[in-house]
Design a protein around this motif. Structure first.
Motif, short mmCIF file in Angstrom:
data_model
loop_
_atom_site.label_atom_id
_atom_site.label_comp_id
_atom_site.label_asym_id
_atom_site.label_seq_id
_atom_site.Cartn_x
_atom_site.Cartn_y
_atom_site.Cartn_z
N ALA A 61 16.54 -0.54 8.36
CA ALA A 61 15.80 -0.40 6.99
C ALA A 61 14.60 -1.12 7.17
O ALA A 61 13.60 -0.88 6.22
N ILE A 62 14.66 -2.47 7.59
CA ILE A 62 13.50 -3.45 7.45
C ILE A 62 12.45 -3.21 8.63
O ILE A 62 11.38 -3.22 8.53
N GLN A 63 13.06 -2.58 9.62
CA GLN A 63 12.13 -2.36 10.89
C GLN A 63 11.12 -1.20 10.60
O GLN A 63 10.02 -1.33 11.06
N ILE A 64 11.75 -0.15 9.93
CA ILE A 64 10.82 1.01 9.36
C ILE A 64 9.73 0.56 8.48
O ILE A 64 8.48 1.03 8.38
N LEU A 65 10.10 -0.63 7.80
CA LEU A 65 8.98 -1.37 6.80
C LEU A 65 7.81 -2.11 7.52
O LEU A 65 6.66 -2.18 7.24
N HIS A 66 8.03 -2.44 8.87
CA HIS A 66 7.08 -3.26 9.54
C HIS A 66 6.97 -4.79 8.74
O HIS A 66 5.74 -4.98 8.67
N ILE A 81 14.10 -9.15 -1.48
CA ILE A 81 15.00 -8.79 -0.54
C ILE A 81 15.66 -7.52 -0.62
O ILE A 81 15.80 -6.63 0.32
N ASP A 82 16.33 -7.49 -1.73
CA ASP A 82 16.80 -6.14 -2.21
C ASP A 82 16.09 -5.13 -1.86
O ASP A 82 16.45 -3.76 -1.77
N LEU A 83 14.99 -5.12 -2.82
CA LEU A 83 13.85 -4.11 -2.82
C LEU A 83 13.48 -3.68 -1.31
O LEU A 83 13.45 -2.53 -1.39
N ALA A 84 13.23 -4.47 -0.49
CA ALA A 84 12.82 -4.10 0.80
C ALA A 84 13.79 -3.36 1.43
O ALA A 84 13.72 -2.39 2.16
N TRP A 85 15.07 -3.83 1.37
CA TRP A 85 16.30 -3.11 1.90
C TRP A 85 16.36 -1.71 1.13
O TRP A 85 16.55 -0.86 2.22
N PHE A 86 16.24 -1.44 -0.03
CA PHE A 86 16.23 -0.24 -0.66
C PHE A 86 15.33 0.76 -0.11
O PHE A 86 15.33 1.81 0.13
N LYS A 87 14.03 0.03 -0.36
CA LYS A 87 12.77 1.10 0.15
C LYS A 87 13.23 1.38 1.62
O LYS A 87 12.72 2.59 1.92
N GLY A 88 13.56 0.64 2.49
CA GLY A 88 13.60 1.08 3.94
C GLY A 88 14.76 1.91 3.96
O GLY A 88 14.38 3.02 4.87
N SER A 89 15.80 1.69 3.29
CA SER A 89 16.93 2.72 3.40
C SER A 89 16.67 4.03 3.08
O SER A 89 16.73 5.09 3.60
N LYS A 90 15.66 4.27 2.03
CA LYS A 90 15.24 5.43 1.53
C LYS A 90 14.28 5.93 2.26
O LYS A 90 14.43 7.40 2.65
N LEU A 91 13.35 5.40 3.02
CA LEU A 91 12.45 5.97 4.30
C LEU A 91 13.29 6.32 5.27
O LEU A 91 12.96 7.42 5.81
N LEU A 92 14.30 5.62 5.61
CA LEU A 92 15.25 6.05 6.66
C LEU A 92 15.85 7.68 6.49
O LEU A 92 16.13 8.45 7.33
N GLY A 93 16.45 7.58 5.10
CA GLY A 93 16.98 8.93 4.66
C GLY A 93 16.03 10.07 4.91
O GLY A 93 16.42 11.21 4.90
N GLU A 94 14.51 9.67 4.56
CA GLU A 94 13.51 10.90 4.47
C GLU A 94 13.10 11.10 5.91
O GLU A 94 12.43 11.86 6.17
N GLN A 95 13.30 10.29 7.18
CA GLN A 95 12.85 10.53 8.22
C GLN A 95 13.68 11.67 8.99
O GLN A 95 14.84 11.67 8.93
N PRO A 96 12.63 12.41 9.52
CA PRO A 96 13.44 13.74 10.13
C PRO A 96 13.98 13.59 11.39
O PRO A 96 13.54 12.40 11.96
N SER A 97 15.02 14.02 11.66
CA SER A 97 15.69 13.99 13.12
C SER A 97 15.50 14.96 14.22
O SER A 97 15.97 14.52 15.31
#
Length: 343
Positions: A24-29, A79-95
């Motif tokens: 979730a953090i890696q995807i935010l760079h 910190i919580d916002l970064a984790w939430f936004k990153g987790s949301k992007l992970l959920g949107e990422q196509p597999s």
């Protein structure tokens, strides 16, 4: 106040260490930005104890601590916002591998611009906060505080993030005993739900006491503690539960795939789940109800500010926690981190 801020800073530092390598953090760079924030908070931690000894006699020190307190609250939020936004992007990422060929880091071109804006927005907020805390730290050097050694991050990680509060108040003891008794009396039921309702920090404290009770731990094969919060990612929440029960997840897994993994992990077992800071009943009704049905017995404790949420979840017992003052809430946090009072 400074001694409590010392503990609060330590909590933020540990939280940063735990999430900084997550997907979730890696995807935010923003790993470097969060690392810089972590280092700044560790530096400022070194002279907080001396600041506590001097704040009563020095109004300037007291004002400085007030400014630092506001910054610490903002740090915890970002910190919580970064984790939430990153987790949301992970959920949107196509597999699908084929879609990744026409994507920006795994995202379709149509959403790439929005993804870049999200990443940049988070990075700008973290950098701005880091500069703010650095300025506060620089101003603090003018007071010539005596520094004290601080435990390394590796030492902090040896302790559980979910600690059992060292609280001996009669109300807490009585409430914990009552709720433990209810959990044990209904542990053989297919499903049993308890709601802890209130607007203060006491509901989480009580839930922690219940979760950490040795009788409860000894009565269930698997346990999980999840902080839901007002903004949550379904994918991130399911992954956190799976981490709690020792199941690995793959990048790009859908909600349905993660629900199936959860059902498989708890099938035929007894399961104790705490949903802390629940704002919407959808978390239960649409996300967790079906996979949790695979457990032989499941007891769920939900802490929430709203009666209606507890009722919609279907709790069979609702325990109300009275509002605590901010001063009492800080003291509970202080005690939960095993800080001895310095007179």
């Amino acid at each position: 106040m400074a001694t409590i801020l010392f503990s609060f800073a330590g909590s933020c530092i540990q939280k940063l260490q735990e999430i900084i390598t997550e997907e979730a953090i890696q995807i935010l760079h923003v790993k470097q930005e969060l690392s810089d924030l972590q280092q700044t908070m560790m530096q400022i931690q070194c002279f907080l104890k001396d600041a506590d000894r001097r704040r009563i006699e020095d109004l300037a020190v007291s004002n400085w601590l007030g400014e630092l307190k506001d910054a610490m609250y903002d740090a915890d939020n970002i910190i919580d916002l970064a984790w939430f936004k990153g987790s949301k992007l992970l959920g949107e990422q196509p597999s699908s591998p084929s879609r990744k060929l026409t994507a920006c880091n795994g995202f379709p071109l149509v959403s790439c611009f929005s993804t870049i804006l999200t990443r940049r927005g988070i990075a700008v907020q973290i950098k701005s906060l880091n500069k703010r805390i650095e300025r506060i730290a620089e101003f603090g050097t003018k007071f010539k505080f005596e520094t004290e050694p601080v435990a390394s991050v590796s030492d902090m990680r040896k302790t559980s993030h979910l600690v059992e509060p060292n609280i001996v108040g009669k109300d807490i003891i009585h409430a914990t005993g009552t709720l433990v008794g209810m959990v044990l009396d209904h542990r053989e039921k297919k499903a049993y739900k308890i709601g802890i309702v209130g607007t203060g920090v006491g509901k989480t404290t009580l839930a922690q006491k219940l979760y950490n009770d040795h009788r409860v731990k000894g009565s269930f094969k698997k346990q999980a503690w999840i902080c839901v919060s007002q903004q949550y990612s379904p994918v991130g929440l399911l992954k956190e539960i799976l981490r709690n029960v020792g199941v690995n997840q793959e990048q790009g897994e859908s909600v349905g795939e993660l629900q199936a993994k959860l059902a498989e992990a708890i099938e035929g077992n007894s399961f104790f789940l705490v949903l802390d800071d629940l704002w919407e009943s959808d978390v239960w009704t649409n996300l967790l109800r079906i996979p949790l049905d695979a457990a032989a017995q499941v007891t769920t404790v939900a802490t929430t500010r709203h009666d209606i949420v507890a009722k919609e979840v279907g709790v069979e017992h609702m325990h109300r926690v009275e509002l605590m003052s901010e001063e009492v809430g800080w003291e509970l946090l202080w005690r939960s981190m095993n800080i001895s009072d310095e007179k």
